[in-house]
Design a protein around this motif. Structure first.
Motif, PDB file in Angstrom:
ATOM      1  N   THR A   1      33.310  43.288  31.222  1.00 26.10           N
ATOM      2  CA  THR A   1      33.963  43.923  32.365  1.00 26.10           C
ATOM      3  C   THR A   1      35.464  43.805  32.160  1.00 26.10           C
ATOM      4  OG1 THR A   1      32.169  43.107  33.736  1.00 26.10           O
ATOM      5  CG2 THR A   1      34.131  43.914  34.881  1.00 26.10           C
ATOM      6  N   VAL A   2      36.161  44.935  32.255  1.00 24.44           N
ATOM      7  CA  VAL A   2      37.597  44.920  32.002  1.00 24.44           C
ATOM      8  C   VAL A   2      38.351  45.110  33.308  1.00 24.44           C
ATOM      9  CG1 VAL A   2      39.487  46.094  30.814  1.00 24.44           C
ATOM     10  CG2 VAL A   2      37.266  45.854  29.686  1.00 24.44           C
ATOM     11  N   LYS A   3      39.349  44.275  33.529  1.00 22.48           N
ATOM     12  CA  LYS A   3      40.225  44.479  34.686  1.00 22.48           C
ATOM     13  C   LYS A   3      41.663  44.478  34.199  1.00 22.48           C
ATOM     14  CE  LYS A   3      37.096  42.880  38.164  1.00 22.48           C
ATOM     15  NZ  LYS A   3      36.951  42.438  39.538  1.00 22.48           N
ATOM     16  N   THR A   4      42.232  45.658  34.129  1.00 22.50           N
ATOM     17  CA  THR A   4      43.634  45.740  33.714  1.00 22.50           C
ATOM     18  C   THR A   4      44.521  45.641  34.947  1.00 22.50           C
ATOM     19  OG1 THR A   4      43.410  48.122  33.762  1.00 22.50           O
ATOM     20  CG2 THR A   4      43.246  47.074  31.609  1.00 22.50           C
ATOM     21  N   GLY A   5      45.801  45.465  34.690  1.00 23.73           N
ATOM     22  CA  GLY A   5      46.745  45.311  35.792  1.00 23.73           C
ATOM     23  C   GLY A   5      46.413  44.107  36.649  1.00 23.73           C
ATOM     24  N   THR A   6      45.804  43.134  36.011  1.00 27.37           N
ATOM     25  CA  THR A   6      45.263  41.997  36.765  1.00 27.37           C
ATOM     26  C   THR A   6      45.742  40.682  36.148  1.00 27.37           C
ATOM     27  OG1 THR A   6      43.282  43.289  37.245  1.00 27.37           O
ATOM     28  CG2 THR A   6      43.107  40.904  37.538  1.00 27.37           C
ATOM     29  N   THR A   7      46.119  39.752  36.996  1.00 25.15           N
ATOM     30  CA  THR A   7      46.429  38.405  36.514  1.00 25.15           C
ATOM     31  C   THR A   7      45.525  37.418  37.239  1.00 25.15           C
ATOM     32  OG1 THR A   7      48.154  38.168  38.175  1.00 25.15           O
ATOM     33  CG2 THR A   7      48.849  38.894  35.983  1.00 25.15           C
ATOM     34  N   VAL A   8      45.508  36.210  36.712  1.00 23.15           N
ATOM     35  CA  VAL A   8      44.750  35.145  37.355  1.00 23.15           C
ATOM     36  C   VAL A   8      45.717  34.419  38.277  1.00 23.15           C
ATOM     37  CG1 VAL A   8      43.507  32.984  36.989  1.00 23.15           C
ATOM     38  CG2 VAL A   8      43.190  34.896  35.397  1.00 23.15           C
ATOM     39  N   THR A   9      45.397  34.326  39.532  1.00 23.51           N
ATOM     40  CA  THR A   9      46.327  33.655  40.445  1.00 23.51           C
ATOM     41  C   THR A   9      45.931  32.213  40.712  1.00 23.51           C
ATOM     42  OG1 THR A   9      45.122  34.492  42.345  1.00 23.51           O
ATOM     43  CG2 THR A   9      47.008  35.802  41.591  1.00 23.51           C
ATOM     44  N   GLU A  10      44.669  31.891  40.479  1.00 21.94           N
ATOM     45  CA  GLU A  10      44.231  30.524  40.724  1.00 21.94           C
ATOM     46  C   GLU A  10      42.947  30.243  39.967  1.00 21.94           C
ATOM     47  OE1 GLU A  10      45.306  29.201  44.938  1.00 21.94           O
ATOM     48  OE2 GLU A  10      43.189  28.627  44.753  1.00 21.94           O
ATOM     49  N   THR A  11      42.857  29.047  39.399  1.00 18.24           N
ATOM     50  CA  THR A  11      41.637  28.660  38.706  1.00 18.24           C
ATOM     51  C   THR A  11      41.259  27.260  39.151  1.00 18.24           C
ATOM     52  OG1 THR A  11      42.310  29.932  36.764  1.00 18.24           O
ATOM     53  CG2 THR A  11      40.566  28.306  36.439  1.00 18.24           C
TER      54      THR A  11
ATOM     55  N   LEU B   1      41.643  36.384  41.238  1.00 21.24           N
ATOM     56  CA  LEU B   1      42.447  37.371  40.525  1.00 21.24           C
ATOM     57  C   LEU B   1      43.477  37.975  41.480  1.00 21.24           C
ATOM     58  CD1 LEU B   1      39.587  39.174  38.576  1.00 21.24           C
ATOM     59  CD2 LEU B   1      40.973  37.230  37.841  1.00 21.24           C
ATOM     60  N   SER B   2      44.528  38.508  40.890  1.00 19.68           N
ATOM     61  CA  SER B   2      45.502  39.203  41.712  1.00 19.68           C
ATOM     62  C   SER B   2      44.764  40.314  42.445  1.00 19.68           C
ATOM     63  CB  SER B   2      46.621  39.774  40.839  1.00 19.68           C
ATOM     64  OG  SER B   2      46.084  40.602  39.842  1.00 19.68           O
ATOM     65  N   GLY B   3      45.027  40.457  43.703  1.00 14.10           N
ATOM     66  CA  GLY B   3      44.235  41.404  44.483  1.00 14.10           C
ATOM     67  C   GLY B   3      43.192  40.661  45.298  1.00 14.10           C
ATOM     68  N   GLY B   4      42.964  39.398  44.943  1.00 11.38           N
ATOM     69  CA  GLY B   4      42.150  38.550  45.798  1.00 11.38           C
ATOM     70  C   GLY B   4      40.698  38.385  45.395  1.00 11.38           C
ATOM     71  N   ALA B   5      40.242  39.138  44.392  1.00 11.50           N
ATOM     72  CA  ALA B   5      38.832  39.015  44.011  1.00 11.50           C
ATOM     73  C   ALA B   5      38.535  37.609  43.494  1.00 11.50           C
ATOM     74  CB  ALA B   5      38.496  40.045  42.932  1.00 11.50           C
ATOM     75  N   GLN B   6      37.360  37.104  43.836  1.00 11.61           N
ATOM     76  CA  GLN B   6      36.916  35.792  43.364  1.00 11.61           C
ATOM     77  C   GLN B   6      35.850  36.002  42.302  1.00 11.61           C
ATOM     78  OE1 GLN B   6      37.472  32.521  44.621  1.00 11.61           O
ATOM     79  NE2 GLN B   6      39.015  33.103  46.138  1.00 11.61           N
ATOM     80  N   GLU B   7      35.968  35.279  41.212  1.00 18.36           N
ATOM     81  CA  GLU B   7      34.980  35.437  40.149  1.00 18.36           C
ATOM     82  C   GLU B   7      34.526  34.059  39.692  1.00 18.36           C
ATOM     83  OE1 GLU B   7      33.890  38.304  38.946  1.00 18.36           O
ATOM     84  OE2 GLU B   7      35.387  39.770  39.621  1.00 18.36           O
ATOM     85  N   LYS B   8      33.262  33.986  39.295  1.00 16.60           N
ATOM     86  CA  LYS B   8      32.747  32.745  38.704  1.00 16.60           C
ATOM     87  C   LYS B   8      32.652  32.936  37.201  1.00 16.60           C
ATOM     88  CE  LYS B   8      31.522  29.542  41.780  1.00 16.60           C
ATOM     89  NZ  LYS B   8      32.053  28.173  41.664  1.00 16.60           N
ATOM     90  N   VAL B   9      33.162  32.001  36.460  1.00 11.76           N
ATOM     91  CA  VAL B   9      33.011  32.062  35.002  1.00 11.76           C
ATOM     92  C   VAL B   9      32.669  30.679  34.476  1.00 11.76           C
ATOM     93  CG1 VAL B   9      34.601  34.015  34.721  1.00 11.76           C
ATOM     94  CG2 VAL B   9      35.478  31.678  34.525  1.00 11.76           C
TER      95      VAL B   9
END
Lengths: 207, 424, 751
Positions: free
Chosen positions: C209-219, C230-238
């Motif tokens: 899954t590719v997300k361009t224009g995106t940075t990680v704001t918190e890990t 991610l920037s934009g507020g999405a939460q992801e589990k990795v």
């Protein structure tokens, strides 16, 4: 392509370097020189040279035509080939120096034209062309007097004892120089050589 | 390949040096069965023979010990020493590999008690020390050997001494009848990590390595400086055992040379700096001269160069020496032209170290696996690519240790993809 | 079988039986510890091993003490599934080092049995932590060549991948590159830039899954269960993270001394690359194609006022660009002014190719670049200062700055200390005896990296990935280049060290493997490198915890956070099991199932201490099990003598040694304690990075403790030991024993 190598207008003007790459025997590999110094270090007469081959090659790149063609480096190579077998970039140093010497004479560089080697070569050629062999008296005589009359006499006298000893031990004949058989064939060979040389001057490097 | 065929998930790693050990462990620790083959009697390869690593000047055995611990604890790694690949057939996921083992004359019963070595009288040149020292015919490959098991030099087999060695062993660990054997393995992927050998300095005739005892090469220098080497770590002249305080390092001894190894071996500059540090550490009044064409200290290794550059007793001479000859007192004399000062020098030294380059161990050989080789015998991908085969470490190009482990880790992943990844 | 039953198995082979009274040794276990004992003449032989495995199978014992050779040998013979096996080293460190049949030798062996039996009593088979792997997806940060390769490689191994890139388009710096330096035989020609096919492959890969224009704001979280915002507020589990943020060019406005800014026709290699991709080199002044171009190498690199390191790729990039200029117009004069030509490996072929094509190489240093483009070179090989005139363009071969921080974000105040206080590869050589004076190498290169954190780790120890003082991501950069100090997060490509695209792609495969491996081990509750497979992990006894935070500060891997009540919170899959937390804890409330302060102290105290009139001092040696302990084994293999008064306890890392162990030792009558650990500092050799440094720091404060016990500070010493010290170490220890002897016996003896 001109017969005469171009003069650089400034340092590292590549006119001269490119001319050498394209017109001097082995010059095409000169570009590969990485200035490691093995050639100069390997040279048995390196201390007798104005510049070792390594620096001479850098000077060619720098466009220092006059300094290159008037240096004694071209004339002091004794063709031992130490540099050639050791060169990590397989630059045929010996060929390049010899061919540069020819260029220097052709272009009339005083240091070249008046060098012992150039005058000796002329004397050698004179004897070889005329008799098909080198007659010691003719070669030395012509060589000695090429520096002028008094210098010729002086050198001749200085070597009189050696000459006399050579005569006594039958290493040097008296009388007229011997000629070889088949002088006509020799002439054909020499003519062909001249033709090739002319072609070289014309810019090609073909055989 | 079709999904119906049986697929082996086992990964074979050929070569037990730092690259092979790394590839095997990284794959095993990701959950895969691995088989590691080593042609010699113990693991570690060339790095085990190094005294220290640049730039930290730490000991390779430290990292090797970590790796050996990892192997000891990991039942997924099977190690075979004295073993080489004889033939390979099949394809990704389904290789049949014939392995040839040479006799060690010591079996798995060996407890490493050392009784066989005590019974052994014949001295043989110690291969671990590149022949600079001697060892007994029955010997431990070296004190850090893994597996810690003795080996018997074939030269004594068939002699009464061999029987004496056998009789000395209480644990029935000596097998004088052992012969070359072969066995087959089924594996799904192969990592080729056969490493390198030092370029033979005998080819550099103008450097007189063979005739001048005080001219050594860089791998020999490692042994001279190693605490478990032939001199106990004292850097001395092989000719007379006196202190080597005036030392020359000759770069590109074979490398960057169209008559020898046309490529740059990458590691030699740094190795020579390390050797300079060895000498300076031992002798406060030592003088080290480093002869070079270009100093190649890439990335942070530049810092190591900087550290040596500030040492007033280490000199840098931009020159590829033309010859090394015996001086009147027998000391080696280095000759050449200093390209910066244009001085023609002839400098006598106590010891001259040739920074010889790395040549692939398989130079000139046809490999049993389907892979390509470049004109220097470095392993490159086959055309078309064979997905079950990956090269690692110096087998794939002249690399330093860090780059080798990087390459080995990548090769481990390629192997995992071949055995477990989706069919492509 | 209920409870624990340890069986003791003694081997008399390899000279042990000849040197020791085995029956007396057996009695130590049977009488003092009430443990069943069996003896064998060759315990590692099939019969010996069978004795043990039979007893285990029959349920007679469930833990094993092997009194034989060193734990470093015969590990495969004495491995019985998950059974805890304690090895009492009677061979290498007793009979091979001590005279046979002596009372002192027997006492040493007996103490080793006591310590092993005690250890067995204090350990249990580890129960792995129960956190499950919530995601086996790999997050790749950065969509340049390294990031794209990492994504493809992880996907190729069957993992889902989330690829984020700050830019709007994938490809990173490689986008717009006209050609690549060669990495395929014959290593001479320019290679096509195939980044577009990488981008295509990633975009077509349904596991990525590719997300361009995106940075990680918190890990936050740990391997197997990272929560990423991610920037934009999405939460992801990795499950694991690969950082491939690459590089940026060094700011050329700092290169005024090389003419940058003086003329529009002084450009950087990056700017030239842009021109080449837009149809060819053009003078910015007049739009003409340059006929005479000089490249200046090391424009900022290898310069302590700028970048102290070599950027590795600039020489080859210059060769490539020079060849491109030559290809466009063979009459173009191209010069390269260099200090050292660095074309390692097969890149030497590329150097020769450029020479053959007529590129002129000038070794020298640039003195001045005029606004008229006259370059004054101190020409080292001609031995004179050369004015190069008639140039149409000067190209500055600038270097790489790692994107270990995000320069577009402000440097946050928190974590500033983290940036300013790290390992400096430029520090002077510190080798014992190296007589180098005080070298004039600057303490620190340049300035600390600035910018925002890439992952913004919500870790107690700061938001950044640890980096070296020169800004590149830190790792164990010789033997284990992927081992960062943040488990589960691996860096690759030029953020790790300067490298070209081919190497970055290979590096990415390595990092992808480590990510996959971290997830695999997290799923098994097992440690990753260097204690790979270890199922133990630190357990915290909260009832005793004083919330002093030492464990959270000292953990070399940032594995322990603090909860909202300031209690330590262990993230087990971040943990590398070194035990530094355990060594840090002042109330000994951190322990592992099979390793604890109590275990170490009990082992120490199990040793029989002769009273002062026996004139048999007892010296405790705590030895790093990776380096000092093997070195002592090798001393045994070489039959080196060692004082029979020392009692050697191997430890996971010196960082795990609590001062309480030392005070316990002194209180029971040991006369001194010697801690043997690895080198610390910038050239550290500790495999847990900071373990031995932490031990040093703690020990620097031990004087106070000793003073309060009315003891001399000299009784407790830390010494640096390497694995190659088999020759030196016995002397170090014997010297220490002599010093203690001179101090006289510990006055606590006999209390």
């Amino acid at each position: 392509m001109t017969t005469t190598s171009p003069q650089a207008t400034r340092k590292y003007d590549l006119g001269f370097a490119r001319w050498v790459y394209e017109n001097v025997d082995g010059g095409d590999r000169l570009a590969l020189c990485m200035q490691c110094g093995t050639c100069s270090g390997s040279c048995p007469v390196g201390t007798q040279m104005d510049y070792g081959p390594r620096k001479l090659f850098m000077m060619i790149r720098a466009g220092m035509k006059d300094a290159v063609l008037s240096s004694n480096t071209l004339w002091n190579c004794v063709s031992c080939y130490n540099c050639v077998v050791r060169c990590p970039r397989q630059v045929p140093v010996t060929y390049i120096l010899h061919d540069l010497a020819v260029v220097a004479v052709r272009e009339g560089y005083k240091e070249a034209v008046e060098s012992d080697n150039a005058r000796f070569s002329a004397a050698f050629n004179f004897s070889a062309e005329r008799y098909g062999r080198t007659d010691e008296r003719i070669v030395t005589g012509k060589f000695y007097f090429s520096e002028g009359l008094s210098a010729g006499f002086k050198k001749g006298m200085d070597n009189m004892k050696i000459a006399w000893n050579m005569v006594k031990t039958k290493r040097m004949p008296l009388g007229l120089p011997h000629k070889i058989k088949g002088k006509g064939e020799l002439k054909t060979i020499l003519d062909k050589a001249r033709e090739i040389e002319e072609r070289h001057k014309g810019g090609g490097k073909g055989n | 390949m079709s999904d119906q065929q049986p697929r082996s998930q086992t990964i074979l790693v050929v070569g037990g040096g730092i690259s092979g050990v790394t590839a095997a462990l990284e794959a095993a620790e990701a959950g895969y069965e691995t088989v590691l083959l080593e042609a010699g009697p113990s693991l570690g390869g060339r790095v085990a023979q190094l005294n220290r690593y640049f730039p930290k000047l730490c000991h390779p055995t430290c990292g090797l010990e970590i790796n050996y611990q990892r192997i000891r604890k990991n039942p997924r790694v099977k190690v075979f020493t004295m073993a080489q690949v004889d033939g390979v057939s099949g394809e990704r996921g389904n290789y049949s590999v014939t392995v040839k083992t040479s006799p060690r004359y010591v079996n798995a019963n060996c407890t490493a008690c050392g009784a066989c070595a005590e019974a052994s009288e014949t001295k043989v040149a110690d291969p671990f020390d590149y022949g600079l020292g001697e060892t007994t015919a029955a010997h431990l490959p070296h004190e850090m050997a893994f597996p810690m098991r003795y080996v018997i030099d074939p030269s004594v087999i068939g002699t009464p001494e061999a029987q004496k060695i056998k009789d000395a062993c209480k644990y029935d660990a000596i097998d004088l009848e052992e012969t070359e054997q072969t066995f087959d393995l089924q594996v799904g992927a192969i990592v080729w990590a056969t490493g390198w050998r030092p370029y033979d300095p005998a080819n550099l005739t103008n450097y007189n390595h063979a005739s001048l005892p005080d001219v050594v090469n860089n791998v020999e220098m490692e042994r001279l400086a190693a605490h478990d080497g032939p001199t106990g770590g004292r850097i001395t002249r092989p000719s007379d055992g006196t202190e080597a305080k005036r030392v020359a390092m000759i770069q590109c001894a074979g490398s960057r040379d169209l008559n020898h190894l046309p490529y740059c071996s990458r590691i030699c500059c740094l190795a020579s700096m390390k050797h300079a540090a060895y000498v300076r550490e031992q002798y406060a009044d030592a003088q080290v001269d480093i002869y070079y064409i270009d100093i190649r200290a890439h990335d942070k290794l530049e810092a190591f160069y900087n550290k040596l550059k500030v040492d007033p007793q280490v000199s840098w001479i931009k020159s590829k020496p033309s010859a090394i000859e015996a001086g009147p007192d027998g000391r080696p004399v280095v000759k050449g032209e200093n390209t910066i000062t244009r001085e023609i020098y002839a400098a006598p030294y106590d010891l001259v170290v040739l920074a010889t380059g790395m040549e692939p161990s398989v130079a000139g050989e046809h490999l049993p696996v389907n892979t390509g080789q470049d004109e220097y015998s470095f392993v490159v991908p086959a055309q078309p690519a064979e997905e079950g085969v990956a090269a690692a470490g110096v087998a794939s190009g002249p690399l330093d240790v860090s780059m080798s482990t990087q390459s080995a880790t990548a090769a481990a992943l390629k192997a995992i993809q071949a055995v477990a990844g989706p069919a492509r | 079988m209920e409870g624990k039953q340890t069986g003791v198995y003694l081997c008399s082979g390899c000279g042990i039986g000849e040197a020791l009274d085995m029956d007396a040794l057996a009695e130590v276990a049977s009488k003092e510890f009430k443990l069943p004992v069996k003896q064998s003449e060759c315990l590692c032989g099939d019969a010996g091993v069978k004795t043990i495995s039979d007893d285990l199978e029959n349920g007679e014992v469930n833990q094993v003490v092997v009194g034989a050779c060193s734990p470093r040998v015969m590990a495969d013979r004495f491995r019985f599934g998950s059974t805890q096996v304690v090895r009492a080293n009677l061979r290498e460190q007793v009979v091979w080092m001590q005279p046979a049949g002596e009372e002192d030798t027997q006492m040493l062996a007996a103490d080793n049995i006591r310590m092993a039996a005690t250890q067995s009593g204090k350990i249990a088979p580890p129960t792995p932590h129960e956190e499950s792997v919530e995601s086996s997806r790999v997050l790749v940060v950065g969509g340049g060549p390294a990031g794209l390769a990492a994504a493809r490689e992880a996907s190729g191994a069957g993992h889902e991948v989330l690829l984020v890139d700050k830019a709007d388009q994938l490809g990173g710096n490689a986008r717009g590159r006209t050609a690549l330096t060669p990495h395929k035989p014959p290593y001479r020609g320019l290679q096509e830039n195939d980044i577009e096919s990488d981008v295509q492959a990633v975009e077509n890969d349904n596991r990525i899954t590719v997300k361009t224009g995106t940075t990680v704001t918190e890990t936050s979280g740990m391997p197997g269960q990272y929560s990423v915002t991610l920037s934009g507020g999405a939460q992801e589990k990795v499950g694991a993270i690969v950082v491939a943020t690459g590089w940026r060019a060094y700011d050329p406005s700092n290169l005024g001394h090389l003419g940058y800014g003086a003329s529009p026709d002084v450009v950087t290699n990056v700017e030239l690359e842009g021109m080449l991709s837009e149809g060819g080199a053009r003078r910015r002044s007049d739009g003409n194609a340059p006929k005479s171009v000089a490249f200046i190498q090391c424009a900022g690199q290898r310069d302590h006022n700028h970048l102290p390191y070599c950027s590795s790729v600039c020489c080859a990039v210059t060769l490539k660009q020079a060849l491109q200029l030559k290809k466009a117009d063979p009459e173009t004069m191209v010069y390269v002014v260099y200090d050292e030509m660095r074309t390692p490996g097969t890149a030497e072929e590329f150097y020769r190719e450029a020479q053959e094509q007529g590129v002129i190489f000038i070794k020298g240093s640039v003195k001045n670049v005029g606004s008229d483009l006259q370059v004054t070179v101190d020409d080292h090989l001609l031995g004179e200062e050369v004015p190069m005139s008639g140039l149409d363009m000067v190209v500055l071969a600038t270097g790489m700055v790692p994107n270990s921080t995000d320069p577009d974000q402000e440097t946050p105040e928190y974590g500033a200390e983290q940036l300013d206080n790290d390992i400096n590869p430029e520090s002077p050589i510190k080798v014992a005896g190296y007589n180098n004076g005080e070298p004039e190498v600057p303490e620190r290169p340049g300035t600390a990296p600035s910018g925002g954190p890439i992952l913004n780790l919500q870790y107690r120890q700061g938001p950044h990935l640890p980096m070296l003082a020169d800004g590149f991501a830190d790792s164990h950069y010789i033997c284990f280049p992927y081992e960062t100090r943040r488990t589960g997060i691996y860096t690759c490509g030029p953020v790790r060290r300067p490298m070209d695209m081919a190497e970055a792609r290979e590096d990415a495969a390595g990092a992808a493997l480590k990510a996959v491996q971290a997830i695999h081990n997290a799923s098994e509750g097992a440690a990753v490198h260097p204690r790979s497979g270890d199922l133990s992990f630190p357990r915290i006894g909260y009832s005793a915890c004083t919330r002093c935070r030492r464990c959270t500060v000292e953990c070399p891997f940032g594995a322990i956070d603090e909860d909202d009540q300031d209690y330590p919170l262990v993230n087990p899959t971040r943990c590398r099991r070194c035990g530094t937390c355990m060594g840090a804890c002042p109330v000994r409330t951190i322990s592992f199932d099979n390793y604890s302060v109590d275990m170490l102290s009990s082992m120490i105290k199990s040793v029989e201490i002769p009273d002062e009139f026996d004139e048999k001092p007892r010296i405790l040696v705590m030895a790093c099990e990776n380096d000092a302990y093997p070195a002592l084994d090798m001393a045994g293999i070489n039959r080196a003598g060692l004082s029979p008064y020392v009692r050697i306890v191997p430890v996971r890392c010196l960082g795990s040694v609590s001062l309480l162990c030392i005070s316990d030792a002194l209180s029971v009558g040991y006369d001194g304690a010697l801690l043997l650990g690895c080198k610390s500092g910038d050239d550290y050799q500790c495999h847990f990075v900071k373990g031995s440094a932490m031990a040093e720091e703690r020990l620097s404060k031990v004087g106070e403790t000793l003073k309060s016990m009315m003891l001399e500070a000299e009784r407790v010493v830390q010494a640096e030991a390497s694995i190659a010290d088999s020759g030196r170490l016995p002397q170090v220890i014997n010297d220490f024993v002599k010093e203690i002897d001179d101090l006289g016996p510990n006055p606590f003896k006999g209390f």
